[in-house]
Enzyme design. Structure first.
Site, PDB file in Angstrom:
ATOM      1  N   SER A 127      53.957  41.242  24.704  1.00  0.00           N
ATOM      2  CA  SER A 127      54.793  41.703  23.598  1.00  0.00           C
ATOM      3  C   SER A 127      55.266  43.140  23.846  1.00  0.00           C
ATOM      4  O   SER A 127      55.930  43.410  24.837  1.00  0.00           O
ATOM      5  CB  SER A 127      54.026  41.556  22.282  1.00  0.00           C
ATOM      6  OG  SER A 127      54.881  41.664  21.172  1.00  0.00           O
TER       7      SER A 127
ATOM      8  N   ASP B 156      58.948  31.197  19.301  1.00  0.00           N
ATOM      9  CA  ASP B 156      58.524  32.569  19.023  1.00  0.00           C
ATOM     10  C   ASP B 156      59.467  33.202  17.989  1.00  0.00           C
ATOM     11  O   ASP B 156      60.674  33.244  18.190  1.00  0.00           O
ATOM     12  CB  ASP B 156      58.552  33.378  20.316  1.00  0.00           C
ATOM     13  CG  ASP B 156      57.904  34.749  20.187  1.00  0.00           C
ATOM     14  OD1 ASP B 156      57.787  35.254  19.051  1.00  0.00           O
ATOM     15  OD2 ASP B 156      57.527  35.316  21.224  1.00  0.00           O
TER      16      ASP B 156
ATOM     17  N   HIS C 288      54.455  33.023  19.421  1.00  0.00           N
ATOM     18  CA  HIS C 288      54.395  34.318  20.115  1.00  0.00           C
ATOM     19  C   HIS C 288      53.071  34.523  20.843  1.00  0.00           C
ATOM     20  O   HIS C 288      53.043  34.993  21.975  1.00  0.00           O
ATOM     21  CB  HIS C 288      54.604  35.436  19.088  1.00  0.00           C
ATOM     22  CG  HIS C 288      54.663  36.809  19.686  1.00  0.00           C
ATOM     23  ND1 HIS C 288      55.690  37.218  20.513  1.00  0.00           N
ATOM     24  CD2 HIS C 288      53.808  37.874  19.586  1.00  0.00           C
ATOM     25  CE1 HIS C 288      55.491  38.468  20.883  1.00  0.00           C
ATOM     26  NE2 HIS C 288      54.354  38.888  20.351  1.00  0.00           N
TER      27      HIS C 288
END
Length: 313
Positions: free
Chosen positions: A126, A246, A276
């Site tokens: 991320s 996601d 995600h």
């Protein structure tokens, strides 16, 4: 950075886990940890970059354990204000400082006697994907490759603020930088599919669960815009894995990175029906699939390359 201050060592039959605190160039106490194969020489070095609000020792423990059992030396650092490191909780005053802290620590590890001749990889999840890409920008010939899990490297067009809004935001950051004024959806709810994993994240005292601070939001925005403009500068070998469902970082971000990067060696893996949190928040069988791809890719790359050329330049 100042000399490390050891705080914990744990052993098992397959791996060794260690913790220590170091001091940044700004005098901030930063937490670091490592997972090492217990009974054999490491194949290569992997440096972890965690996501926004997250930390390494608990949230990324499964990642560290899996990679160490696969034969890698795995090192992580909690950013300033994150996890067990000192600083105002989840306050990013300067994204560049954060990247510099990681670069300095990882370089100190990579150039130690044990690892200076090993292949070295970045691993970013991320926001950590953005950190990894910026470390690569600082050291374009230093890394053997990178694994990027649902990386933050572009803002969807419909979410980009108007330039006037950005200008106002910039002015406010000089007045009330630490205020929690930025509204955001609950990332735990929209990012992690498994309800039990959500509970564990919320129970983790080192994971930040509050709203983003004003300066933090501004730094994330400007970093994303900067990376997006310079994706064509990415040149190292990389594997990107991303869930097609996601809602935190759009999978089109990874598609753009794959299309734009000048890397000769690049791989993109998209997973239908995954969210995600690919390496933590999915059902166990999904997580196994993702890690099998990651470990297979690392295995091929660590066998094919040694320590990168110009590593000490």
């Amino acid at each position: 950075m100042a000399a490390p201050d050891m705080s914990g060592v744990k052993f098992s039959s397959l791996l060794k886990y260690e913790e220590e605190f170091i001091e940044s160039s700004r005098g901030v106490k930063l937490f670091t940890c490592r997972w090492l194969p217990a009974d054999k020489e490491a194949k290569a070095l992997i440096c972890l970059c965690h996501g926004y609000g997250m930390e390494c020792s608990i949230f990324m423990e499964d990642t560290g354990v899996r990679l160490a059992k696969a034969g890698y030396a795995v090192f992580g650092i909690d950013y300033e204000g994150h996890g067990k490191s000192a600083g105002t909780r989840c306050y990013i005053k300067s994204f560049d400082d954060l990247v510099t802290d990681c670069t300095t620590f990882f370089k100190s590890v990579a150039e130690g006697v044990e690892y200076r001749e090993k292949a070295r990889f970045l691993y970013g999840e991320s926001m950590g994907g953005a950190v990894a890409l910026l470390i690569h920008r600082k050291q374009p010939n230093y890394w053997s490759g990178a694994v990027l899990v649902a990386p933050m490297c572009k803002i969807a067009e419909e979410l980009k603020p108007h330039p006037l809004v950005i200008s106002i935001l910039k002015k406010l950051t000089t007045i009330i930088p630490t205020w929690k004024l930025v509204p955001i959806e609950d990332i735990v709810d929209i990012g992690f599919k498994d309800p039990e994993k959500r509970q564990k994240i919320r129970a983790n005292p080192y994971v930040y669960k509050g709203r983003p601070r004003l300066k933090t939001g501004y730094e994330l925005l400007m970093t994303s815009l900067d990376i997006e403009k310079r994706l064509d500068e990415v040149s190292l070998p990389f594997l990107v894995v991303h869930g097609e469902d996601d809602k935190v970082t759009d999978p089109s971000v990874s598609k753009l990175l794959y299309a734009s990067a000048k890397s000769f060696d690049k791989t993109l893996k998209l997973y239908p029906d995954m969210w995600h949190g690919l390496t933590y928040g999915e059902p166990a069988d999904h997580i196994e699939v993702v890690f099998s791809e990651i470990i297979a890719w690392l295995g091929k790359k660590s066998e094919a390359v040694g320590c990168p050329e110009n590593a000490h330049v």
